[in-house]
Design a protein around this motif. Structure first.
Motif, PDB file in Angstrom:
ATOM      1  N   PHE A  42       0.829  -1.204   0.000  1.00 56.58           N
ATOM      2  CA  PHE A  42       0.000   0.000   0.000  1.00 56.58           C
ATOM      3  C   PHE A  42       0.861   1.250   0.000  1.00 56.58           C
ATOM      4  O   PHE A  42       0.612   2.206  -0.736  1.00 56.58           O
ATOM      5  CB  PHE A  42      -0.931  -0.028   1.217  1.00 56.58           C
ATOM      6  N   TRP A  43       1.912   1.229   0.844  1.00 57.87           N
ATOM      7  CA  TRP A  43       2.792   2.403   0.909  1.00 57.87           C
ATOM      8  C   TRP A  43       3.627   2.537  -0.349  1.00 57.87           C
ATOM      9  O   TRP A  43       3.933   3.649  -0.783  1.00 57.87           O
ATOM     10  CB  TRP A  43       3.700   2.304   2.141  1.00 57.87           C
ATOM     11  N   ASP A  44       4.008   1.408  -0.943  1.00 56.33           N
ATOM     12  CA  ASP A  44       4.799   1.480  -2.175  1.00 56.33           C
ATOM     13  C   ASP A  44       3.996   2.136  -3.298  1.00 56.33           C
ATOM     14  O   ASP A  44       4.559   2.816  -4.170  1.00 56.33           O
ATOM     15  CB  ASP A  44       5.234   0.082  -2.598  1.00 56.33           C
ATOM     16  N   GLU A  45       2.681   1.903  -3.318  1.00 58.10           N
ATOM     17  CA  GLU A  45       1.842   2.464  -4.382  1.00 58.10           C
ATOM     18  C   GLU A  45       1.596   3.949  -4.173  1.00 58.10           C
ATOM     19  O   GLU A  45       1.303   4.675  -5.131  1.00 58.10           O
ATOM     20  CB  GLU A  45       0.501   1.724  -4.442  1.00 58.10           C
ATOM     21  N   GLU A  46       1.664   4.415  -2.921  1.00 55.27           N
ATOM     22  CA  GLU A  46       1.431   5.831  -2.651  1.00 55.27           C
ATOM     23  C   GLU A  46       2.660   6.658  -3.035  1.00 55.27           C
ATOM     24  O   GLU A  46       3.788   6.285  -2.762  1.00 55.27           O
ATOM     25  CB  GLU A  46       1.121   6.050  -1.164  1.00 55.27           C
ATOM     26  N   SER A  51       0.597   6.781   4.944  1.00 51.76           N
ATOM     27  CA  SER A  51      -0.508   7.040   5.862  1.00 51.76           C
ATOM     28  C   SER A  51      -1.214   5.731   6.177  1.00 51.76           C
ATOM     29  O   SER A  51      -1.014   4.708   5.513  1.00 51.76           O
ATOM     30  CB  SER A  51      -1.498   8.026   5.242  1.00 51.76           C
ATOM     31  N   CYS A  52      -2.071   5.769   7.192  1.00 47.14           N
ATOM     32  CA  CYS A  52      -2.842   4.587   7.576  1.00 47.14           C
ATOM     33  C   CYS A  52      -4.065   4.481   6.677  1.00 47.14           C
ATOM     34  O   CYS A  52      -4.810   5.459   6.528  1.00 47.14           O
ATOM     35  CB  CYS A  52      -3.265   4.695   9.037  1.00 47.14           C
ATOM     36  N   PRO A  53      -4.322   3.331   6.051  1.00 49.58           N
ATOM     37  CA  PRO A  53      -5.494   3.174   5.167  1.00 49.58           C
ATOM     38  C   PRO A  53      -6.806   3.419   5.896  1.00 49.58           C
ATOM     39  O   PRO A  53      -7.798   3.760   5.264  1.00 49.58           O
ATOM     40  CB  PRO A  53      -5.386   1.736   4.679  1.00 49.58           C
ATOM     41  N   GLN A  54      -6.823   3.236   7.239  1.00 47.84           N
ATOM     42  CA  GLN A  54      -8.075   3.365   7.970  1.00 47.84           C
ATOM     43  C   GLN A  54      -8.274   4.780   8.528  1.00 47.84           C
ATOM     44  O   GLN A  54      -9.287   5.422   8.261  1.00 47.84           O
ATOM     45  CB  GLN A  54      -8.146   2.337   9.103  1.00 47.84           C
ATOM     46  N   CYS A  55      -7.299   5.266   9.309  1.00 50.92           N
ATOM     47  CA  CYS A  55      -7.490   6.571   9.956  1.00 50.92           C
ATOM     48  C   CYS A  55      -6.806   7.703   9.209  1.00 50.92           C
ATOM     49  O   CYS A  55      -6.950   8.872   9.572  1.00 50.92           O
ATOM     50  CB  CYS A  55      -6.992   6.525  11.389  1.00 50.92           C
ATOM     51  N   ARG A  56      -6.026   7.387   8.169  1.00 56.78           N
ATOM     52  CA  ARG A  56      -5.342   8.369   7.339  1.00 56.78           C
ATOM     53  C   ARG A  56      -4.280   9.179   8.069  1.00 56.78           C
ATOM     54  O   ARG A  56      -3.850  10.243   7.591  1.00 56.78           O
ATOM     55  CB  ARG A  56      -6.365   9.322   6.697  1.00 56.78           C
ATOM     56  N   GLU A  57      -3.831   8.716   9.234  1.00 55.89           N
ATOM     57  CA  GLU A  57      -2.719   9.395   9.927  1.00 55.89           C
ATOM     58  C   GLU A  57      -1.448   9.196   9.118  1.00 55.89           C
ATOM     59  O   GLU A  57      -1.168   8.094   8.620  1.00 55.89           O
ATOM     60  CB  GLU A  57      -2.549   8.840  11.335  1.00 55.89           C
ATOM     61  N   THR A  58      -0.683  10.259   8.961  1.00 57.33           N
ATOM     62  CA  THR A  58       0.538  10.192   8.154  1.00 57.33           C
ATOM     63  C   THR A  58       1.768  10.000   9.064  1.00 57.33           C
ATOM     64  O   THR A  58       1.740  10.354  10.255  1.00 57.33           O
ATOM     65  CB  THR A  58       0.710  11.473   7.336  1.00 57.33           C
ATOM     66  N   PHE A  59       2.831   9.412   8.445  1.00 53.43           N
ATOM     67  CA  PHE A  59       4.046   9.102   9.210  1.00 53.43           C
ATOM     68  C   PHE A  59       5.264   9.593   8.447  1.00 53.43           C
ATOM     69  O   PHE A  59       5.433   9.278   7.260  1.00 53.43           O
ATOM     70  CB  PHE A  59       4.162   7.587   9.444  1.00 53.43           C
ATOM     71  N   THR A  60       6.106  10.382   9.151  1.00 50.75           N
ATOM     72  CA  THR A  60       7.366  10.848   8.565  1.00 50.75           C
ATOM     73  C   THR A  60       8.473  10.657   9.599  1.00 50.75           C
ATOM     74  O   THR A  60       8.371  11.205  10.720  1.00 50.75           O
ATOM     75  CB  THR A  60       7.276  12.329   8.172  1.00 50.75           C
ATOM     76  N   PRO A  61       9.521   9.911   9.297  1.00 48.52           N
ATOM     77  CA  PRO A  61       9.689   9.177   8.032  1.00 48.52           C
ATOM     78  C   PRO A  61       8.836   7.903   8.017  1.00 48.52           C
ATOM     79  O   PRO A  61       8.106   7.637   8.943  1.00 48.52           O
ATOM     80  CB  PRO A  61      11.190   8.855   8.045  1.00 48.52           C
ATOM     81  N   CYS A 101     -12.624  -1.113  -5.194  1.00 49.93           N
ATOM     82  CA  CYS A 101     -12.062  -0.297  -4.114  1.00 49.93           C
ATOM     83  C   CYS A 101     -10.622   0.076  -4.465  1.00 49.93           C
ATOM     84  O   CYS A 101      -9.813  -0.786  -4.857  1.00 49.93           O
ATOM     85  CB  CYS A 101     -12.119  -1.066  -2.803  1.00 49.93           C
ATOM     86  N   ASP A 102     -10.278   1.346  -4.318  1.00 45.98           N
ATOM     87  CA  ASP A 102      -8.936   1.809  -4.651  1.00 45.98           C
ATOM     88  C   ASP A 102      -7.917   1.492  -3.559  1.00 45.98           C
ATOM     89  O   ASP A 102      -6.703   1.620  -3.780  1.00 45.98           O
ATOM     90  CB  ASP A 102      -8.953   3.327  -4.893  1.00 45.98           C
ATOM     91  N   VAL A 103      -8.374   1.063  -2.370  1.00 44.10           N
ATOM     92  CA  VAL A 103      -7.474   0.793  -1.256  1.00 44.10           C
ATOM     93  C   VAL A 103      -7.090  -0.681  -1.197  1.00 44.10           C
ATOM     94  O   VAL A 103      -5.962  -1.037  -0.842  1.00 44.10           O
ATOM     95  CB  VAL A 103      -8.118   1.235   0.079  1.00 44.10           C
ATOM     96  N   CYS A 104      -8.023  -1.564  -1.543  1.00 42.24           N
ATOM     97  CA  CYS A 104      -7.769  -3.004  -1.471  1.00 42.24           C
ATOM     98  C   CYS A 104      -6.565  -3.371  -2.329  1.00 42.24           C
ATOM     99  O   CYS A 104      -6.408  -2.892  -3.454  1.00 42.24           O
ATOM    100  CB  CYS A 104      -8.991  -3.789  -1.947  1.00 42.24           C
ATOM    101  N   SER A 105      -5.700  -4.259  -1.780  1.00 44.10           N
ATOM    102  CA  SER A 105      -4.614  -4.832  -2.564  1.00 44.10           C
ATOM    103  C   SER A 105      -4.996  -6.268  -2.901  1.00 44.10           C
ATOM    104  O   SER A 105      -5.845  -6.875  -2.250  1.00 44.10           O
ATOM    105  CB  SER A 105      -3.294  -4.790  -1.765  1.00 44.10           C
TER     106      SER A 105
END
Length: 552
Positions: A42-46, A51-61, A101-105
């Motif tokens: 999921f992260w590789d495609e973004e 970010s979290c697919p559910q709550c959309r919280e982002t993470f750096t790094p 669904c655009d999120v499902c892998s």
């Protein structure tokens, strides 16, 4: 463990991306857990910040993923007990015609909503953050759409939230200050609101037309039933009448036969009586002839004379010696009379059949409107104007078929039917059934109309077309229009100096035509007439005139 608890455990230890039991579970900083391959994929495609697919919280790094051994042990324990997270039913997976669904892998589930802000579609699982989290409350959710990318400007890669009325296309904000600078642009929402009103009006018109057509279909069905019933009844009545006629002819035939036989018996009886008398006379004459023959053989002269003198004299015959015999001609006059009756009956039937045929062809059945002018002429009617309804400035002529607007009043007397506000007049004739007439107009302003007789005679509402009791075609130098109940309909086709009007009262059809070398439809009305109609004319300027034409 109860079944309800098992279901809860399965939900808890399922990956929201692949919707299956966790494999190599990892927990990301926000606390949600996924299969290691699922979240990495999921992260590789973004292209943006992870970010979290559910709550959309982002993470750096990007977080370093470490296997959660406790979750892994629990999942293994579930597998050993034979319980597995129920995979999504096949009907939940997206097919070729579905929005995925655009999120499902991996194998993607069907999307149940699309977000116009995120420009992505979500299955039930991945839609949950949009329903629960405050950050997504302003996002616009719509039914699943495959065309979300069409909302992206191909030039600026921005969402197209503007609409260019000049070019009639959706644009983004950068387009409005670049390629479409100076154009009439509004927000897509504002344009949608206006177009929505137009759409609703179109829907109302369509629905009204549907109702009108359904009403017409119902009327036509009733007409078919009425035609069939009338035809069946007429056939029944006709058969009864013809049967009565046949019986009458048969009775007449029997009467003639009986009279012939009776006369035959009388004549034969008379002939036989005469024949018997003649045969008796012949017998008597033969007897007398034998006596005379015997006397002629007597040799004694004295005895001859004595016997001869004592003979009685020969009686005279009571019948004429001439009998008129007419072989096979005794009843020829009867035959001639019957033949004459037959010829007269044939003539009557031939003549009456012509009348019946004409009657059948003119049965007033709801048929389509005539096409040619000759067809309209079948319903032509002669119309004259009613002087008692004419405004005082109208001059009637040509046997009240022509009206001209004069400067000075033409009528001194008042009449309750006279128009006092509008310079107009009604016909004397009441119009029902099918009618066709033509009006020859001359001048700057001529109105050709039909109206109920109880139209108002005074005030603005008495004007033809400005109430619900009249329908009017207005011809002026610059424009042509149709009016009914204060609603104006413009007519783009020029009107010739001759106007044709066709009325089918029962069908509720009123049509106006421009008549020249051909007939051009100007306007048609489909309604329900509740009263008989009268033709009407209104003039606007001194010298204007209109005349009902004599149609041949």
């Amino acid at each position: 463990m109860s079944q309800k608890g098992v279901d809860l455990d399965q939900e808890t230890f399922s990956c929201s991306i692949c919707v299956d039991l966790l494999k190599d579970p990892v927990t990301i900083p926000c606390g949600h857990s996924y299969c290691m391959k699922c979240i990495e994929g999921f992260w590789d495609e973004e292209e943006k910040i992870p970010s979290c697919p559910q709550c959309r919280e982002t993470f750096t790094p990007r977080p370093v993923l470490v296997k959660n051994f406790m979750f892994a042990a629990l999942v293994e324990q579930l597998k050993k007990t034979g319980l597995q997270a129920a995979p999504a039913a096949d009907h939940c997976y997206a097919g070729p015609e579905d929005v995925s669904c655009d999120v499902c892998s991996g194998r993607k589930l069907k999307a149940i909503k699309s977000c116009l802000f995120c420009l992505a579609s979500y299955c039930e699982k991945h839609l949950q953050p949009h329903l629960d989290e405050a950050a997504f409350k302003k996002h616009k959710l719509v039914e699943p759409s495959k065309n979300l990318q069409e909302n992206i400007c191909s030039i600026h890669d921005e969402v197209m939230k503007m609409f260019c009325r000049t070019d009639q296309k959706c644009i983004c904000y950068l387009c409005s200050v670049d390629e479409h600078r100076g154009h009439d642009t509004v927000s897509a929402a504002a344009e949608r609101t206006e177009r929505q009103r137009d759409l609703e009006e179109s829907q109302q018109q369509i629905q009204q037309r549907i109702q009108d057509r359904e009403k017409e279909v119902k009327l036509l069905q009733q007409e078919v039933e009425a035609i069939n019933h009338s035809a069946d009844q007429t056939v029944k009545d006709s058969e009864k009448i013809f049967t009565q006629m046949i019986r009458l002819i048969q009775k007449t035939s029997c009467d003639v036969k009986q009279q012939i036989r009776s006369q035959q018996q009388t004549e034969v009886s008379g002939v036989k009586d005469l024949q018997e008398e003649l045969e008796q006379e012949i017998t008597e004459l033969k007897r007398r002839d034998a006596e005379l023959k015997q006397l002629s053989l007597t040799e004694d002269h004295s005895q001859f004379l004595l016997n001869y003198v004592s003979l009685p004299p020969l009686s005279e015959s009571t019948h004429s010696s001439s009998i008129n015999v007419r072989p096979l001609r005794y009843f020829e006059d009867v035959t001639a009379a019957v033949s004459e009756l037959r010829d007269k009956l044939q003539d009557i039937l031939r003549e009456e059949w012509t009348n019946i045929s004409l009657t059948l062809t003119h049965v007033d059945v709801l048929l389509s409107e005539p096409k040619s002018r000759a067809d309209f002429f079948r319903y032509s009617c002669q119309i004259s104007l009613d002087p008692s309804t004419a405004d005082k400035h109208l001059l009637l002529s040509e046997e009240n078929r022509k009206v001209t607007l004069m400067k000075k009043p033409q009528f001194d007397s008042d009449h309750p039917d006279r128009f006092t506000y509008c310079v107009q007049v009604l016909s004397r004739e009441s119009l029902t059934g099918r009618c066709y007439w033509e009006v020859k107009r001359k001048g700057k302003y001529v109105c050709v109309a039909v109206s109920y007789k109880n139209i108002s005679r005074s005030g603005k509402t008495s004007r033809f077309g400005f109430n619900d009791k009249s329908w009017a075609l207005v011809c002026s130098p610059d424009s042509f229009s149709f009016h009914h109940n204060r609603v104006k309909t413009s007519i783009s086709v020029p009107v010739s100096s001759r106007v044709g009007v066709y009325l089918d009262h029962r069908a509720g059809v009123l049509s106006f035509y421009s008549v020249s070398e051909s007939m051009t439809l100007l306007h048609r009305v489909q309604t329900t007439f509740t009263q008989n109609l009268h033709a009407g004319l209104r003039l606007g300027y001194t010298g204007d005139s209109a005349e009902f034409c004599k149609l041949k």
